[in-house]
Design a protein around this motif. Structure first.
Motif, short mmCIF file in Angstrom:
data_model
loop_
_atom_site.label_atom_id
_atom_site.label_comp_id
_atom_site.label_asym_id
_atom_site.label_seq_id
_atom_site.Cartn_x
_atom_site.Cartn_y
_atom_site.Cartn_z
N SER A 174 2.71 -4.04 2.77
CA SER A 174 3.97 -3.19 3.23
C SER A 174 4.65 -2.88 2.10
N LEU A 175 5.67 -1.91 2.17
CA LEU A 175 6.58 -1.49 0.92
C LEU A 175 7.20 -2.67 0.66
N ASN A 176 7.69 -3.15 1.61
CA ASN A 176 8.63 -4.51 1.23
C ASN A 176 7.89 -5.50 0.49
N GLU A 177 6.80 -6.05 0.86
CA GLU A 177 5.85 -6.87 0.17
C GLU A 177 5.74 -6.36 -1.25
N GLN A 237 2.61 5.70 5.64
CA GLN A 237 3.36 6.84 6.18
C GLN A 237 3.71 7.90 5.25
N ASP A 238 3.96 9.16 5.53
CA ASP A 238 4.16 10.18 4.63
C ASP A 238 5.37 9.97 3.91
N THR A 271 -5.98 0.55 -1.17
CA THR A 271 -6.98 0.55 -0.15
C THR A 271 -6.72 1.38 1.35
N PHE A 272 -7.59 2.27 1.45
CA PHE A 272 -7.37 3.13 2.60
C PHE A 272 -8.21 2.38 3.61
N ASN A 273 -7.38 2.08 5.04
CA ASN A 273 -8.01 1.60 6.15
C ASN A 273 -9.07 2.44 6.71
N SER A 274 -9.07 3.66 6.48
CA SER A 274 -9.69 4.52 7.67
C SER A 274 -10.16 5.80 6.57
N TRP A 275 -11.34 6.39 7.04
CA TRP A 275 -11.66 7.75 6.42
C TRP A 275 -10.58 8.73 6.79
N SER A 276 -10.01 8.75 7.86
CA SER A 276 -9.00 9.88 8.13
C SER A 276 -7.61 9.73 7.27
N ARG A 329 -6.38 12.24 4.65
CA ARG A 329 -5.03 12.82 4.53
C ARG A 329 -4.09 12.57 3.26
N PHE A 330 -4.38 11.19 2.63
CA PHE A 330 -3.64 11.01 1.53
C PHE A 330 -4.23 10.94 0.08
N GLY A 331 -5.40 10.86 0.28
CA GLY A 331 -6.30 10.68 -0.92
C GLY A 331 -5.91 11.55 -2.03
N SER A 332 -5.83 12.77 -2.02
CA SER A 332 -5.41 13.71 -3.24
C SER A 332 -4.11 13.37 -3.49
#
Length: 381
Positions: A69-72, A92-93, A107-112, A116-119
């Protein structure tokens, strides 16, 4: 009967989590010996141990930490002085750019999520994808990320045959307080499904659940396993154990508030709560060890059903026996309560959170933090 605790409870507030500094150092020394012998990187998982007052000691042995999480992530930045290894099941955007800025691995949890965010992350942080090897020996479904319908990690059919530019890591986490032989079987399943992608990766994160500080754990087998895997795929290996860091490093001190007879069963009510302060005992579930008690009822000895101080009917634990009858004011000390337990506490029913203290290596007790009405009120509005 467990009688391992030093007699230091008289001057400690109740309830209170007490970390024994010497025991934490012992665990860290063992973990450090593994990472050096195997040529791998072992980092702290904040979801299992977020006691930032102990981070200076952790930092003597471990180079970083993983956060979900961002807090962690902010806690890692502020109190370990490093960027985090970030894994969040769904980014989250509005906070993603700050997560990237504060992290060195992501690490991304899913391909989607990658699409969405990789770039927005490539070139700023080392990116990886969490995979689901569809193999786990975790018996409790709540802690098993490979159950059908799991939301954690991509299965092989959801990934391409070639890792795209900028996706450098493979991450899995399917263990829970397991040994190295479970890891060996898990790696077999991982390789059978993701072997081709492993050869393309720069790093592989083996997640947590490696309970290398538990008595009887075969660390030599673990070292051999990690070394062989690292050499086979020519990758950097990362482990992020949760329980192993703070395993058996401290206790939760509590006090008997009342003793009563309930339809023939002796009940002791404590100033702590299983539901609010030890939720794992009800979720897993498991029966915690108590210092100077018998884990199961013993015929002929005073036996009590221990209950918490909330009004939840199920806020109680099984029966324990003691050498002497319990009385109001007696201390009840729950063993091995530092990993996971402390990070899950709540103020349900308005109960105060337990204080937090450290039994220092020099034999002195340091009260780090205590809580009251403000801590309860700040969670509400």
């Amino acid at each position: 009967m467990n009688t391992t605790l030093p007699d230091y409870t008289k001057n400690i507030p109740s309830p209170c989590f007490v970390l024994e500094e010497a025991k934490l150092r012992r665990n860290l020394e063992l973990i450090d010996s593994v990472q050096k012998a195997a040529g791998v990187t072992i980092i702290l998982a904040l979801k299992g141990f977020s006691m930032y007052s102990a981070f200076p000691l952790v930092r003597e042995y471990l180079s970083g930490a993983t956060a979900s999480s961002l807090n962690e992530i902010k806690l890692v930045n502020e109190y370990m002085g490093v960027k985090a290894h970030a894994y969040i099941p769904a980014y989250q955007d509005d906070t993603f750019d700050e997560v990237v800025e504060r992290s060195n691995h992501l690490t991304f949890n899913s391909w989607s999520q990658w699409e969405r965010f990789g770039s927005r992350a490539v070139g700023r942080v080392s990116c990886g994808i969490r995979v689901n090897p569809q193999y786990s020996e975790v018996a409790t479904d709540m802690y098993n990320p490979c159950v059908p319908g799991s939301r954690l990690g991509a299965t092989r059919d959801q990934l391409p045959d070639q890792l795209p530019d900028g996706l450098e890591g493979i991450h899995f986490h399917t263990l829970c307080e397991n040994d190295s032989f479970t890891l060996e079987r898990t790696l077999d399943a991982l390789e059978s499904r993701f072997g081709a992608l492993l050869h393309q990766a720069k790093w592989v994160n083996l997640g947590g659940g490696h309970l290398m500080t538990r008595e009887g754990y075969d660390t030599n087998h673990l070292i051999g396993l990690l070394t062989a895997f690292r050499q086979k795929y020519n990758v950097d290996i990362i482990l992020e154990p949760g329980s192993a860091i703070a395993w058996q490093t401290g206790v939760l001190v509590s006090t008997v508030l009342d003793v009563l007879n309930s339809q023939g069963i002796q009940v002791a009510i404590l100033d702590t709560s299983f539901a609010a302060h030890m939720p794992d005992t009800l979720e897993m579930p498991y029966k915690p060890r108590i210092i100077d008690s018998y884990h199961e009822p013993v015929a002929g000895k005073p036996t009590y059903r221990l209950g918490g101080m909330t009004c939840l009917a199920g806020d109680f634990m099984g029966d324990y026996s003691f050498d002497e009858p319990l009385a109001v004011g007696d201390k009840i000390v729950f063993d091995d309560m530092i990993h996971y337990t402390m990070v899950k506490t709540t103020t349900f029913n308005g109960v105060n959170l337990p204080s937090i203290g450290i039994w220092k290596e020099n034999g002195a007790f340091q009260l780090v933090k205590s809580y009251g009405y403000e801590s309860f009120k700040d969670r509400l509005s």
